[in-house]
Design an enzyme around this catalytic site. Structure first.
Site, PDB file in Angstrom:
ATOM      1  N   GLU A 168     -32.378  16.473  -9.447  1.00 17.05           N
ATOM      2  CA  GLU A 168     -31.372  17.417  -8.978  1.00 17.05           C
ATOM      3  C   GLU A 168     -31.733  18.117  -7.673  1.00 17.05           C
ATOM      4  OE1 GLU A 168     -29.709  19.753 -12.658  1.00 17.05           O
ATOM      5  OE2 GLU A 168     -31.828  19.337 -12.928  1.00 17.05           O
ATOM      6  N   ARG A 216     -25.111  18.642 -11.569  1.00 17.95           N
ATOM      7  CA  ARG A 216     -26.412  18.515 -10.894  1.00 17.95           C
ATOM      8  C   ARG A 216     -26.815  19.819 -10.168  1.00 17.95           C
ATOM      9  NH1 ARG A 216     -27.109  13.082  -7.327  1.00 17.95           N
ATOM     10  NH2 ARG A 216     -29.246  12.597  -7.851  1.00 17.95           N
ATOM     11  N   THR A 257       0.833  -1.215   0.000  1.00 11.08           N
ATOM     12  CA  THR A 257       0.000   0.000   0.000  1.00 11.08           C
ATOM     13  C   THR A 257       0.859   1.254   0.000  1.00 11.08           C
ATOM     14  OG1 THR A 257      -0.158   0.102   2.402  1.00 11.08           O
ATOM     15  CG2 THR A 257      -1.855  -1.154   1.267  1.00 11.08           C
TER      16      THR A 257
HETATM   17  C1  LIG Z   1      -5.702   4.317   0.342  1.00  8.92           C
HETATM   18  C2  LIG Z   1      -4.775   4.371   1.515  1.00  8.92           C
HETATM   19  C3  LIG Z   1      -5.217   4.977   2.684  1.00  8.92           C
HETATM   20  C4  LIG Z   1      -4.371   5.039   3.781  1.00  8.92           C
HETATM   21  N1  LIG Z   1      -4.836   5.653   4.915  1.00  8.92           N
HETATM   22  C5  LIG Z   1      -4.049   5.717   6.007  1.00  8.92           C
HETATM   23  C6  LIG Z   1      -4.486   6.343   7.211  1.00  8.92           C
HETATM   24  O1  LIG Z   1      -5.612   6.855   7.283  1.00  8.92           O
HETATM   25  N2  LIG Z   1      -3.644   6.379   8.259  1.00  8.92           N
HETATM   26  C7  LIG Z   1      -2.408   5.801   8.192  1.00  8.92           C
HETATM   27  O2  LIG Z   1      -1.724   5.825   9.179  1.00  8.92           O
HETATM   28  N3  LIG Z   1      -1.964   5.224   7.093  1.00  8.92           N
HETATM   29  C8  LIG Z   1      -2.747   5.186   5.983  1.00  8.92           C
HETATM   30  N4  LIG Z   1      -2.255   4.589   4.844  1.00  8.92           N
HETATM   31  C9  LIG Z   1      -0.869   4.139   4.802  1.00  8.92           C
HETATM   32  C10 LIG Z   1      -0.684   2.730   5.287  1.00  8.92           C
HETATM   33  O3  LIG Z   1      -0.802   2.664   6.671  1.00  8.92           O
HETATM   34  C11 LIG Z   1       0.704   2.279   4.879  1.00  8.92           C
HETATM   35  O4  LIG Z   1       0.831   2.381   3.493  1.00  8.92           O
HETATM   36  C12 LIG Z   1       0.932   0.848   5.251  1.00  8.92           C
HETATM   37  O5  LIG Z   1       0.859   0.678   6.611  1.00  8.92           O
HETATM   38  C13 LIG Z   1       2.225   0.293   4.715  1.00  8.92           C
HETATM   39  O6  LIG Z   1       2.241  -1.097   4.911  1.00  8.92           O
HETATM   40  P1  LIG Z   1       2.465  -2.153   3.734  1.00  8.92           P
HETATM   41  O7  LIG Z   1       2.539  -3.477   4.329  1.00  8.92           O
HETATM   42  O8  LIG Z   1       1.446  -1.982   2.693  1.00  8.92           O
HETATM   43  O9  LIG Z   1       3.860  -1.654   3.188  1.00  8.92           O
HETATM   44  P2  LIG Z   1       4.576  -1.970   1.825  1.00  8.92           P
HETATM   45  O10 LIG Z   1       4.104  -0.999   0.797  1.00  8.92           O
HETATM   46  O11 LIG Z   1       4.451  -3.384   1.478  1.00  8.92           O
HETATM   47  O12 LIG Z   1       6.062  -1.631   2.253  1.00  8.92           O
HETATM   48  C14 LIG Z   1       6.407  -0.341   2.667  1.00  8.92           C
HETATM   49  C15 LIG Z   1       7.885  -0.248   3.025  1.00  8.92           C
HETATM   50  O13 LIG Z   1       8.109  -0.934   4.230  1.00  8.92           O
HETATM   51  C16 LIG Z   1       9.220  -1.784   4.113  1.00  8.92           C
HETATM   52  N5  LIG Z   1       8.986  -2.937   4.973  1.00  8.92           N
HETATM   53  C17 LIG Z   1       7.836  -3.632   5.077  1.00  8.92           C
HETATM   54  N6  LIG Z   1       7.970  -4.581   6.024  1.00  8.92           N
HETATM   55  C18 LIG Z   1       9.216  -4.482   6.509  1.00  8.92           C
HETATM   56  C19 LIG Z   1       9.933  -5.174   7.508  1.00  8.92           C
HETATM   57  N7  LIG Z   1       9.396  -6.175   8.193  1.00  8.92           N
HETATM   58  N8  LIG Z   1      11.203  -4.810   7.746  1.00  8.92           N
HETATM   59  C20 LIG Z   1      11.763  -3.803   7.058  1.00  8.92           C
HETATM   60  N9  LIG Z   1      11.138  -3.119   6.106  1.00  8.92           N
HETATM   61  C21 LIG Z   1       9.872  -3.436   5.843  1.00  8.92           C
HETATM   62  C22 LIG Z   1       9.310  -2.102   2.660  1.00  8.92           C
HETATM   63  O14 LIG Z   1      10.646  -2.399   2.310  1.00  8.92           O
HETATM   64  C23 LIG Z   1       8.825  -0.835   2.014  1.00  8.92           C
HETATM   65  O15 LIG Z   1       9.872   0.050   1.826  1.00  8.92           O
HETATM   66  C24 LIG Z   1      -3.073   4.500   3.715  1.00  8.92           C
HETATM   67  C25 LIG Z   1      -2.630   3.893   2.532  1.00  8.92           C
HETATM   68  C26 LIG Z   1      -3.475   3.827   1.438  1.00  8.92           C
HETATM   69  C27 LIG Z   1      -2.985   3.176   0.184  1.00  8.92           C
END
Ligand SMILES: Cc1cc2nc3c(=O)[nH]c(=O)nc-3n(C[C@H](O)[C@H](O)[C@H](O)COP(=O)(O)OP(=O)(O)OC[C@H]3O[C@@H](n4cnc5c(N)ncnc54)[C@H](O)[C@@H]3O)c2cc1C
Ligand code: FES
Ligand code: FES
Length: 1284
Positions: free
Chosen positions: A1217, A868, A239
């Site tokens: 509307e 609208r 994400t």
């Molecule tokens: C639509 C949307 C809405 C969001 N809304 C919010 C919100 O309201 N509040 C909020 O706080 N956040 C929000 N987020 C952000 C979200 O919390 C972070 O994007 C998410 O937590 C990242 O986790 P991931 O597993 O997807 O990371 P990834 O995208 O898979 O990885 C992110 C980074 O972390 C590193 N990484 C992952 N795991 C490890 C590990 N174990 N050790 C070392 N490095 C690691 C990776 O190398 C990479 O660089 C939102 C994101 C999106 C897309």
């Protein structure tokens, strides 16, 4: 391309399951929701969770089962109860969000067969709907809870009994719901279990041309990989990484996918706290904390509870299910909500690398990325230790976002204080803020200085000053809202101060508030219901569907994903994909174009069409088009295109345009009475100004077109998502210099339009048609969400000046009004919009002496267009604003001023059209009564006396909405009805299905007129082949006028059949049709309606401008949090004069949907431009439309009984509307609450609130010591602001 294959589930689906929709591509809309099921071999558990498929790397799904909406149920097999109920309860309009809604609910029910309402609303957090206003969706899903009596009807709980439902709408009959069948649920494929077990020990490697994906099985291997590829991201939820790749084009040659490693999933409870594996998802973390918190002593769980508070509102359920704790911590977004809390809670990261393990604190230095406090490139986080809190600890979390749910914070914070045992002396303190800059920051120095101090007001005062001094935010900081963000810093601090005081049980006497006042406003407890006042005539035959709440003709197909939208049309042989290059300057000459010669990564056949543009007049103007074999290649071609500009001075704002005399067309003016005399007879005169922001249409389906040359006679089929197929046909024919008769436009359905697909689709169709003509191949062109938002413009921003005279008893004697709209760079519909603004400014009021002079400003913004309400939502709000100001000035209640000045009985409008206001007054009175306005107003006042930091407000607003167009020719309509020899009927007409249920109504009309059951009548598509020269489907009159045409065609056919029927009255329909055929009676007829007569003369400013009026009134109540600007919509009652509704379910759906869109317009949707005219708000991440959390807790819609509209078909009214404007009752309820705040703070006198009334505007209007602190600290205006 191979990157695409590895990454996009939706794009990579070779199986062509098009039920899963693509609405944004960045995880923000939920249209693409699918359910992922995995088998965990160690625990032998199957897990189900919802996920945004647009962010799902396909390699991450190895050995997972993916369920799309097609897998839940289909009309070919069986429709699932979720789908069936959603359709029957009218939970879909355009249907584009519907598959996502089904999937979110399906995943919830797989995990919780009998969910609570809270779980349901949380499950829908991440799903946006632009049409319905959510009420029917919530109503549907409520039927799966235990709410109400005998309601055990979840498909996953085996009991299925009476469907007595807690739904009060009366618009669907729960008795009709199909019984539950648990055997229908899909079974996790046993071969995947086997695979998961077998592959437990096998490293998985997927190699593409440029990218390799490696999924190790154990920690040792992971660490070796990380040592080998230190730059490779560890991809878990994708994400964060996924967005970077999509937005910034970041490329990674290697990905390491660590989710199969058990160490990263550990959850253990130690003596001092919890250890959570870094790969645990945020949803898992929430569930763990929810389980642990009640089991532990309260004093130990303060950090956990603070985390939970953030986890409940953070993102949507799909993102929470994907995103990992480790990813969240490492990606360190400045507005990520858990990091400040984890840091103040002294959490510890357990790291590992090939060289060993170590632990580091998750603190401000880690969050700032200091080298000595950070991970080394070869290190990974294995787990996170979150300690228990101590007895003398206090921990709180804060976040304020532009929407209550599924929106990243504007500012967030984690705060902790530790006291010397049994005292209020600070021993340690820690405060972190997110959202103030690129990283989460600590108020470390301020906290240090407060150690040793007592927890009292002096400390608070100093703490605020210290924090404001330490946390810097430049006036031109990216993101804008600088004063607001600074206010939040201290408002949060103050809230923390109170929470701790409360905890210390040490209320300081004389402090002017109660602690509860500053606590956050509670989340919604949804108790919607509506009451309907339409019963059909008891003598109406049961088979006659007119007046009944018939389900949307495509409802079931929406819910099963079978409904075909433009981009769902199967690949056409040899089709090419088109992408466009747009201007990056607001106003500039083009010096040169060139295709960057660096080779493209793949074999790309790029055809470049420079569209002859020499000068650009807005950012986002289409300059040239690139055509290639795939959509990705076309986009890569676009990136290679370079344009050099020579900048010219742009005009961006209305004020700029006024200064430069930059307008489209002439001034539009109407005048009645004698304005000077009117002012003379006034006791008082006020003058003022108001700004109303624009609005993005944000239809869930972006613009889309597929052009297929037929290969002979220059014929071309154009499949297009439009409200105006005839315009598309005309423009394409003109561009290709062929006759219109060669261009066949087809529109099956449109995934939402709201006025945004009237003029713009023709431009996209022309671009695609030119390319199709050049290449001789089919061209597909679907806009990405950001392109759509960039290029298409929206509702016109508005600026109005007023001078209003009134008597001390509240009678308005004169008003001199100057409205301006920002048309953008081309005329589009702007001249008509300013005409409507001028014609509709009076709203519900008789102003004896009135002058309105309106102008459409020509600027260098993307060209604004129909939306609208077409100008009325702006002019109506403007009028209600100065009416409210008159109330403040006279000291009389708002509703009194409204009542005194309201039209009564038969009247003339300012342009001398006759107006019978009887129903206006009836709606007003009925709304007063139904909403119990006066008693609730008293309750609101009482609440406000008791509460200092929270206030309630209530407002009731009347409405006169004029339907249709101010030109007769725009009301004509035609239909074509065929009866086939088997008796089936095919109806077609000029109207287009935008979600408003027009075809459903047309089928009802045909069914009544032909006297055949609804099941005999079919609608296929709107096409320029069947009905030529159709008018645009807009202006609330689509069903009115097309209905008349369908009625006419059916009556012609019925008349032809009459002799046959009379001869054989006992015969069946089929017999009569066979007989008619045998007698060579034509079974096909066109129907026509010439249209309502109107004539407006702008030279005299007089005429009959509109065919008829719709009246209504709405009362809304809100609660605001004075410290953050947050607000909650408590209750709304709407009374609408819909006369005899052809389909009350459809009409109520329109009223509710429009109302919620209005709430968006007036309270949250904000378009931001840079000072250079570049739009910042280009997706659901930056532009917030209302979500489930934004609708009133109680939402009641009443149709005014016994009302008739003789001029329209079956005495109906067009109400597509009108409801939008009533959203402003929420705006004025907030105004009322803000007025109460200001009065209490000694700020008497009038004030202006601009629209939208966002959290920022609400907070800053609730002026207090904190806003004062921030303002005192202000700059001297010497800065380049971030936004216009
Ligand atoms: C639509 C949307 C809405 C969001 N809304 C919010 C919100 O309201 N509040 C909020 O706080 N956040 C929000 N987020 C952000 C979200 O919390 C972070 O994007 C998410 O937590 C990242 O986790 P991931 O597993 O997807 O990371 P990834 O995208 O898979 O990885 C992110 C980074 O972390 C590193 N990484 C992952 N795991 C490890 C590990 N174990 N050790 C070392 N490095 C690691 C990776 O190398 C990479 O660089 C939102 C994101 C999106 C897309
Ligand atoms: S398309 Fe995936 S969330 Fe919008
Ligand atoms: S029905 Fe939800 S977006 Fe149209």
């Amino acid at each position: 391309t191979e990157n695409q294959q590895l990454f996009s589930l939706t794009a990579a689906f070779a199986v062509r399951l098009s039920g899963t929709k693509y609405g944004c591509g960045i995880g923000g809309c939920g249209a693409c929701t699918v359910m992922i099921s995995t088998y965990e071999p160690t625990s032998k558990k199957i897990m189900h969770y919802p996920a945004n498929s647009c962010l799902l790397p396909i390699c991450s799904l190895h050995s997972s089962a993916v369920t799309t909406v097609e897998g839940v149920g289909s009309t070919k097999t069986r429709v699932h109860p979720i789908q069936e109920r959603l359709a029957k309860c009218h939970g879909s309009q355009c249907g584009f969000c519907t598959p996502g809604m089904v999937m979110s609910m399906y995943a919830l029910l797989r995990n919780h067969p009998e969910p609570s309402m809270e779980q349901i609303t949380a499950a829908l957090d991440g799903n946006l709907c632009r049409c319905t206003g959510y009420r029917p969706i919530i109503d549907t899903y409520k039927s799966f809870t235990g709410v109400g009596r005998k309601t055990n009807r979840s498909p996953f709980s085996k009991v299925s009994t009476n469907f007595e439902c807690s739904m009060h709408s009366g618009l669907c009959n729960p008795e009709e719901f199909q019984p539950v069948d648990p055997t229908q649920e899909f079974i996790f494929p046993p071969e995947l279990m086997r695979m998961a077990q077998e592959q437990q020990k096998r490293t998985l490697v997927f190699r593409g041309e440029r990218t390799t994906w490696i999924s190790p099985t154990n920690l040792r291997e992971l660490l070796e990989l990380k040592a080998m590829y230190p730059k490779a991201p560890l991809i878990v939820g994708n994400t964060s990484v996924g967005l970077e790749m999509k937005r910034d084009g970041v490329h990674h040659p290697v990905f390491i996918h660590p989710t199969r490693i058990p160490d990263l999933h550990v959850v253990s409870n130690t003596n001092n706290g919890l250890v959570i594996g870094a790969a645990c998802s945020l949803a898992q973390l929430r569930d763990i904390l929810m389980k642990v918190v009640p089991e532990l002593p309260e004093e130990k769980t303060k950090i956990f509870r603070a985390l939970l508070q953030q986890l409940k509102t953070l993102a949507g359920e799909q993102i929470r299910s994907l995103a990992s704790l480790g990813g969240h911590i490492v990606s360190r977004g400045s507005t990520w909500d858990l990091n400040p809390v984890l840091a103040v809670g002294n959490s510890v990261l357990s790291l590992a690398s090939k060289d060993g393990t170590r632990q580091i604190p998750l603190n401000d230095q880690f969050l700032a990325g200091y080298e000595n406090a950070d991970l080394k490139p070869k290190e990974i986080i294995v787990s996170v230790f979150i300690p228990y809190s101590k007895k003398d600890d206090f921990v709180s979390a804060f976040r304020q976002a532009e929407r209550r749910r599924n929106a990243v914070s504007v500012v967030n914070s984690g705060m902790r204080v530790l006291f010397k045992p049994n005292t209020d002396i600070i021993m340690d303190m820690n405060i972190l803020y997110g959202g103030t800059g690129p990283i989460t920051v600590s108020a470390r120095k301020s906290c240090q200085r407060l150690i040793g101090r007592q927890w009292n007001e002096q400390m608070l005062d100093e703490a605020c000053k210290l924090v404001l001094g330490e946390i810097s935010l430049s006036p031109s900081a990216p993101g804008g809202k600088v004063e607001y963000r600074r206010t939040l810093l201290v408002s949060f601090l103050f809230k923390f101060y109170l929470e701790v005081l409360y905890g210390l049980n040490k209320m300081v006497s004389g402090f002017p508030l109660l602690v509860d006042n500053a606590l956050p406003i509670s989340v919604l407890s949804l108790g919607y219901h509506i009451l309907i006042k339409q019963d059909v005539d008891p003598v109406q035959p049961p088979q006659d569907p007119v007046g009944r709440p018939i389900m949307h003709q495509s409802g079931v197909k929406h819910a099963t994903g079978e409904a075909v939208y433009c981009n769902d049309i199967r690949a056409v042989d040899e089709e090419l994909f088109l992408a466009v290059v747009t201007s990056s300057r607001a106003h500039a000459k083009i010096v040169t174009y060139y295709l960057n010669i660096t080779p493209l990564p793949y074999t790309v056949t790029v055809h470049l069409y420079v569209l002859g543009v020499l000068q650009v007049i807005c950012v986002g103007q289409i300059v040239c088009a690139v055509v290639a074999e795939s959509a990705v290649q076309a986009k890569q071609g676009v990136e290679k295109m370079k344009i050099e500009y020579e900048d010219l001075e742009p005009i961006l704002t209305i004020e700029d345009a006024i200064k430069h005399n930059s307008y489209f067309g002439k001034e539009k003016k109407i005048e009645q009475g004698n304005i000077e005399e009117g002012f003379k007879s006034a006791d008082e005169i006020i003058e003022g100004e108001i700004h109303i922001g624009g609005q993005e249409h944000f239809y869930l389906e972006t613009n889309s077109v597929l052009v297929v040359p037929r290969g002979e006679d220059n014929e071309m089929d154009v499949h297009v998502s439009t409200q105006d197929a005839a315009r598309v046909q005309e423009f394409v024919a003109l561009a290709l210099d062929v006759q219109s008769s060669k261009i066949m436009c087809h529109t099956k359905r449109v995934g939402g339009a709201f006025g945004g697909k009237i003029t713009k689709p023709a431009i996209f169709a022309v671009v695609a048609a030119v390319a199709a003509n050049k290449t001789g191949r089919p061209i597909r062109f679907t806009l990405e969400r950001d392109e759509d938002m960039l290029i298409t413009g929206g509702r016109h921003p508005f600026f109005g000046k007023y001078k209003v005279g009134f008597t001390n008893d509240g009678r308005i004697t004169a008003a001199d009004i100057e409205p301006y709209i920002n048309a953008g760079c081309t005329l589009d519909d702007s001249e008509m919009v300013i005409e409507y603004v001028v014609l509709k400014t009076d709203n519900a009021y008789k102003i004896p002496n009135l002058r309105i002079r309106g102008r459409a400003c020509k600027t260098n913004l993307p060209s604004n267009t129909a939306f609208r309400g077409f100008g009325f939502p702006q002019s109506g709000l403007f009028t209600e604003s100065w009416i409210t100001t008159v109330a403040t000035q006279t000291g009389l209640p708002q509703e009194k001023i409204r009542e005194i000045n309201m039209y009564k009985e038969v009247n003339l409008t300012p342009f001398k059209e006759e107006l019978d206001a009887t129903n206006l007054v009836k709606c007003w009175k009925e709304c007063m009564e139904k909403s119990e306005y006066y008693s609730r107003k008293t309750a609101v006042e009482e609440f406000n006396k008791q509460n200092y930091w929270k206030k309630k407000g209530i407002a009731i607003i009347p409405m006169k909405f004029s339907v249709g167009f101010n030109a007769t020719q725009y009301h004509q309509a035609a239909a074509l009805v065929h009866i086939y020899t088997d008796g089936s009927v095919l109806v077609t007409h000029g109207g287009i299905e935008l979600g408003q249920g027009i075809h459903t109504k047309m089928l009802q009309i045909a069914s009544r007129e032909l006297k055949v059951p609804l099941s005999y009548v079919h609608f296929c598509e709107t096409s320029t082949i069947t009905v030529p020269n159709a008018i645009v489907t807009a202006g609330s009159i689509g069903s009115d006028v097309n209905g008349k045409a369908v009625q006419n065609a059916c009556q012609i056919l019925r008349k032809r059949l009459e002799p046959i029927i009379n001869k054989n009255p006992e015969g069946k329909w089929e017999d009569w049709i066979t007989e008619a055929y045998d007698q060579s009676v034509s079974l096909s007829a066109t129907g026509y309606f010439r249209g309502y007569m109107v004539n407006m003369n702008w030279d005299t400013g007089e005429g009959q401008a509109f065919p008829y009026f719709v009246f209504g009134a709405a009362c809304s109540e809100v609660e605001i949090d004075c410290l953050t600007g947050d607000h909650k919509n408590i209750r709304t009652d709407i009374v609408m004069d819909a006369c005899f509704s052809i389909n009350p379910a459809v009409d109520i759906g329109q009223i509710e949907g429009a109302f919620v869109q209005g709430v968006g317009l007036y309270t949250m949707e904000e378009i931001k431009f840079s000072p250079e005219g570049e739009q910042y708000t280009l997706g659901p991440d930056t532009y917030k439309i209302p979500a489930v959390c934004d609708i009133p807790e109680q939402f009641r819609v009443y149709l005014l009984p016994n009302s008739r509209n003789p001029i329209a078909i079956y005495s109906a009214k067009g109400i597509g509307e009108a409801g939008l404007f009533l959203g402003c009752s929420v705006f004025f309820a907030i105004w009322d609450a803000v007025a109460a705040v200001r009065k209490e703070r000694g700020l008497t006198g009038t004030f202006t609130l601009n629209s939208p009334l966002t959290i920022e505007r609400i907070r800053m209007a609730c002026a207090d010591n904190f806003t004062e602190m921030v303002r005192l600290d202000d700059h001297n205006g010497l800065f380049w602001p971030w936004n216009l």
